[in-house]
Design an enzyme around this catalytic site. Structure first.
Site, mmCIF file in Angstrom:
data_model
loop_
_atom_site.group_PDB
_atom_site.id
_atom_site.type_symbol
_atom_site.label_atom_id
_atom_site.label_comp_id
_atom_site.label_asym_id
_atom_site.label_seq_id
_atom_site.Cartn_x
_atom_site.Cartn_y
_atom_site.Cartn_z
ATOM 1 N N ASP A 73 77.256 37.403 59.543
ATOM 2 C CA ASP A 73 77.875 37.485 60.865
ATOM 3 C C ASP A 73 77.153 38.486 61.757
ATOM 4 O O ASP A 73 76.482 39.409 61.284
ATOM 5 C CB ASP A 73 79.337 37.927 60.741
ATOM 6 C CG ASP A 73 80.251 36.823 60.252
ATOM 7 O OD1 ASP A 73 79.737 35.774 59.813
ATOM 8 O OD2 ASP A 73 81.481 37.007 60.290
ATOM 9 N N HIS B 141 76.843 40.830 56.795
ATOM 10 C CA HIS B 141 76.478 40.999 58.204
ATOM 11 C C HIS B 141 74.983 41.280 58.341
ATOM 12 O O HIS B 141 74.419 42.046 57.561
ATOM 13 C CB HIS B 141 77.269 42.153 58.831
ATOM 14 C CG HIS B 141 78.739 41.890 58.932
ATOM 15 N ND1 HIS B 141 79.596 42.024 57.859
ATOM 16 C CD2 HIS B 141 79.508 41.478 59.982
ATOM 17 C CE1 HIS B 141 80.826 41.727 58.239
ATOM 18 N NE2 HIS B 141 80.807 41.385 59.516
#
Length: 731
Positions: free
Chosen positions: A546, A694
């Site tokens: 992400d 991430h």
């Protein structure tokens, strides 16, 4: 264009007056409750007995079929005089004719005797014997202090029958899931044994059973030579893998089963043999090294080198001590003889399959010393045999010398600990200094959190035990649920506000039940499942990233993924794509899937519909502009912060997109150590897991380092890596 005919006034009135599903459910519920009251007139509350009522969706020309399953906290009731009344939960099928009459078609008692029930009607692809259309009812519940139940009940339009009934020692008895993505559901049962020492000792022997639809019934997949395997493989490869599995050498068994299935792509039996082997291997390897008893759980998984590494970290006098670091503070201090018996049992079977393994012999020497502390001759012999296989191993030599030089294993047998008291938890200064507790953290503070979560019945959180001190995935999910219930930000970490709320919550002993909420009349949505196994039966995992792309972290992540031949799903932020379009294009060119994570990263449950639509559309446009056709279509959305409102999924569907969440969140956004991130993932991963990491939104150096550890270990566990199916554009 054809104009549909308009309704006549009479038809229009009839359409307006047609009862809704909720009204039909209420009507049938009242009929069933009346019947229970008539059968048990002295049964207090019989007229309001909770009942699940669901339409079965089974085609029927004269009306509709419905299912009924009773609910409630106990299968036994007493009347006003304290006399026992035998009322067991039952399932029934009802037919509603077109003129509104209800008729009970069939009824059966639920075999597993759950105390409470959760019910869903299934669209499985299964057929009843003879090929007739069929409907299936899954009934889950709890029974006893900790156990869970799962019953699969079929209805062929005439009769109900129990296809499967299971009582598990764990609250989650199993799941019904499409393991291989062929549209046909399988049943997976949890056959794990959590009583290796005690239920709350955080040490268990992981085991699963898989049932697949074969012919006209559910058939168990056996851990043995699969039917239809070629003769030469049945005589050699298959039997070798079966031997490895029976010896609990699971890493080797999973790799062998996957290879065997790849060599026999047309053999369904071989593929399902591989799926079962890989599932058990994944469960054992994820549990290996758990704090409850790190050495023994490594042995359960066949990870003898890792078990010996725990011994190597100590001096021989400590490694072989009855109250040494390998025993004290673990489940083994509850019952040292059981620890010894398991070590001897597992090493005996492992040596039968792999007699030339020095690491197995070294662990066996430890088991022999614990079993016979006053006579170490057998332990010395086992260690000598290990040295014969690896003569240059200094630790093994030092261990043999130590065992030969003492008359008795040092230390004393520990006394069993008493009931665990409620721990105080973190002081106010802990939070005042800016600390929080989250994924991968360990210690007494985490145990204090577990104790409190386990005493809030609505959370249905099972305390992993006094010896388990890790903030694992189940902890995070329970905290998120608790935070939502208390109106706190669902961060999944314990901050000062969450800890205060836990302290203010009403804590109830585990054996005290709260009243169940009345069952919903509306049928639950059975969502499509992503495959958890590949074509060769190997376990599948889905890596997602992400908040990128970012020039400092996305390129090294891409390099690591390329080295392992892994494709991943990147949920990109539109503003970052506009800032770094070449990175987005590089991701798409490398075969990764770009998916939508909004343009400005807002919480979707806090913005207007128009802003939501604009956020998604702008991100799609940014992806198309950067990567062109290589990135289209962007078929899925991940809500920032995991924030979902009442309309989040519906609005996404209007745009032709699915909402994709995750199963494992190591909370790398907190920037913990790389090994902490990796261990959290590896301890929680199961076939089919979606892992959240991430590549943007802050420093991700630790994520890059953790990814290397995770990919190396999961590849060694025979996992394959796939793009999330709901996002895959099929390029």
């Amino acid at each position: 264009m054809t104009v549909p005919p308009s309704l006549s006034p009479t038809a229009a009135v009839a359409a307006r007056q047609a009862p809704t599903l909720d009204e039909l459910a209420a009507e049938l519920r009242e009929i069933v409750q009346e019947g229970i009251w008539q059968e048990f007139p002295e049964f207090p509350g019989a007229e309001s007995q909770p009942v699940h009522v669901l339409p079965l969706g089974l085609p029927e020309v004269t009306g509709a079929y419905w299912s009924v399953v009773t609910d409630g906290p106990q299968p036994f009731k007493t009347n006003s005089r304290g006399e026992a009344i035998n009322f067991f939960h039952f399932a029934a099928a009802y037919e509603r004719s077109e003129d509104g009459e209800w008729r009970e078609v069939d009824r059966l008692e639920i075999e597993s005797a759950p105390q409470r029930t959760q019910v869903e009607a299934l669209t499985t692809g299964w057929e009843a014997p003879g090929g007739e259309a069929s409907a299936w009812i899954a009934v889950r519940g709890g029974t006893g202090a900790h156990a869970g139940t799962l019953d699969v009940i079929g209805f062929d339009g005439q009769a109900l029958s129990t296809a499967l009934s299971w009582v598990s020692a764990r609250a989650k008895a199993g799941e019904i899931v499409d393991l291989d993505g062929d549209g046909l559901l399988e049943v997976v049962l949890d056959e794990s044994d959590p009583y290796i020492f005690c239920y709350a000792c955080a040490t268990e022997l992981k085991q699963e059973a898989v049932y697949r639809w074969v012919g006209a019934g559910l058939g168990r997949v056996e851990l043995g030579a699969p039917p239809g395997a070629p003769r030469d493989q049945a005589a050699d490869g298959v039997q070798r893998i079966v031997s490895l599995a029976e010896a609990d050498l699971w890493r080797e068994a999973a790799a062998g089963a996957t290879t065997l299935s790849e060599q026999s792509p047309l053999s369904q039996g071989t593929r399902w043999f591989s799926i079962l082997t890989n599932r058990i291997a994944a469960a054992r390897l994820a549990h290996a090294g758990t704090p409850g008893q790190p050495l023994l759980t490594q042995v359960f998984a066949g990870e003898y080198a890792a078990a010996v590494d725990l011994m190597r970290a100590l001096e021989p006098a400590e490694a072989f001590a009855l109250d040494g670091p390998l025993i004290a503070g673990t489940a083994a201090e509850e019952d040292l003889p059981t620890m010894a018996v398991h070590l001897l049992d597992f090493t005996a079977r492992a040596l039968a399959a792999a007699p030339d393994r020095a690491d197995i012999l070294a662990v066996r020497a430890l088991g022999l010393a614990l079993a016979s502390p006053d006579d170490l001759s057998e332990a010395v012999s086992a260690m000598a045999n290990a040295i014969a296989l690896t003569p240059d191993d200094a630790f093994l030599q030092a261990s043999r010398d130590f065992l030969e030089g003492v008359d008795r294993a040092p230390g004393a047998t520990l006394e069993a600990a008493g009931p665990a008291a409620l721990l105080e938890g973190p002081p106010a200064s802990f939070f005042a200094e800016g600390h929080v507790l989250g994924s991968g953290d360990r210690g007494r503070n985490v145990k204090a959190i577990h104790q409190r979560l386990a005493r809030i019945p609505a959370l249905e959180f099972g305390d992993p035990g006094r010896y388990f001190d890790a903030y694992h995935e189940a902890t995070r999910r329970a905290i998120v649920k608790f935070q939502v219930d208390r109106g706190l930000a669902p961060s999944g970490v314990v901050d000062a506000a969450t800890w205060d709320a836990l302290g203010a919550a009403r804590l109830t002993p585990r054996d005290v039940e709260e009243e169940a909420a009345p069952p919903s009349a509306a049928p639950p949505v059975v969502s499509a499942r992503r495959p958890s196994h590949g074509a060769a039966g190997q376990s599948v995992v889905y890596l997602t990233f992400d908040d990128g792309p970012h020039p400092d972290f996305t390129p090294p992540i891409m390099d690591i993924l390329a080295r392992y031949g892994v494709r991943a799903t990147f949920f990109v932020v539109g503003a970052e794509v506009e800032r770094y379009p070449k990175l987005a294009a590089a991701l798409a060119a490398a075969g990764h899937q770009l998916a939508n994570h909004t343009f400005n990263h807002p919480a979707l449950d806090e913005i207007s519909r128009d802003t939501y639509l604009a956020e998604i559309s702008a991100t799609d446009a940014a992806i198309r502009s950067a990567a062109g056709d290589a990135a289209r279509p962007t078929r899925c959305v991940r809500p920032p912060y995991g924030a979902i409102g009442t309309d989040t999924t519906a609005i996404a569907a209007e745009l032709g997109k699915s909402i994709v969440m995750w199963d494992i969140d190591p909370q790398d956004w907190r920037q913990p150590r790389a090994d902490q991130i990796a261990q959290h993932i590896l301890a929680n991963v199961v076939p089919g897991s979606i892992i959240l990491m991430h590549d943007g939104g802050g420093s991700r150096t630790q994520t890059v380092a953790a990814l290397e550890i995770v990919l190396a270990e999961l590849a060694a566990r025979s996992f394959a890596f796939r793009i999330v199916p709901a996002c895959d554009s099929g390029r």
